[in-house]
Design a protein around this motif. Structure first.
Motif, short mmCIF file in Angstrom:
data_model
loop_
_atom_site.label_atom_id
_atom_site.label_comp_id
_atom_site.label_asym_id
_atom_site.label_seq_id
_atom_site.Cartn_x
_atom_site.Cartn_y
_atom_site.Cartn_z
N UNK A 50 0.84 -1.20 0.00
CA UNK A 50 0.00 0.00 0.00
C UNK A 50 0.87 1.26 0.00
N UNK A 51 1.93 1.25 0.80
CA UNK A 51 2.86 2.38 0.89
C UNK A 51 3.56 2.59 -0.45
N UNK A 55 3.20 5.83 -3.74
CA UNK A 55 4.38 6.58 -4.17
C UNK A 55 5.29 6.92 -3.00
N UNK A 56 5.22 6.10 -1.96
CA UNK A 56 6.03 6.29 -0.74
C UNK A 56 5.77 7.66 -0.12
N UNK A 57 4.50 7.99 0.00
CA UNK A 57 4.11 9.26 0.64
C UNK A 57 4.36 9.14 2.15
#
Length: 119
Positions: A50-51, A55-57
């Motif tokens: 999910x991360x 987009x590694x927000x």
């Protein structure tokens, strides 16, 4: 932990038991702990996916206009710590395995004598 997102709890559990048997530290009594460990790893894999998809927000905006650590990052950090703690308890950590003694089944005197005769 290759192919992190592809592993399900049952597969992680089987893999863990096989690894523990290879290391000589598996006992049936550890199954409840292995179950929790497998759940944690499955959750970690799902959240990591999910991360990655986000987009590694790693930051979110606050109401005041600032930024703070995203809740998913905090959750992943917490899961990592829990997974490490369970891995230690299950003797899956190289540092831990060096400090334990593994019980080995000894041959009886009769079995040892018979083995010697067969050679």
């Amino acid at each position: 932990m290759r192919e992190l997102a592809a592993k399900k709890k049952s597969g992680i559990k089987r893999e863990t038991i096989a690894l523990m048997k290879t290391l000589g530290v598996y006992k049936e009594q550890y199954d409840p702990i292995i179950e929790i460990y497998a759940e944690l790893r499955e959750q970690y894999a799902a959240l990591t996916k999910q991360f990655e998809n986000s987009g590694y927000a790693f930051e979110v905006e606050t109401m005041q206009g600032g930024a703070k650590k995203a809740p998913i990052v905090a959750t992943l950090e917490s899961l990592r710590k829990d997974i490490l703690a369970y891995a230690d308890r299950l003797c899956l950590n190289p540092k831990i395995i060096d400090g334990i003694t593994v019980e080995t089944k000894k041959k009886s005197a009769l079995a040892a004598a018979l083995s010697a005769i067969e050679k």
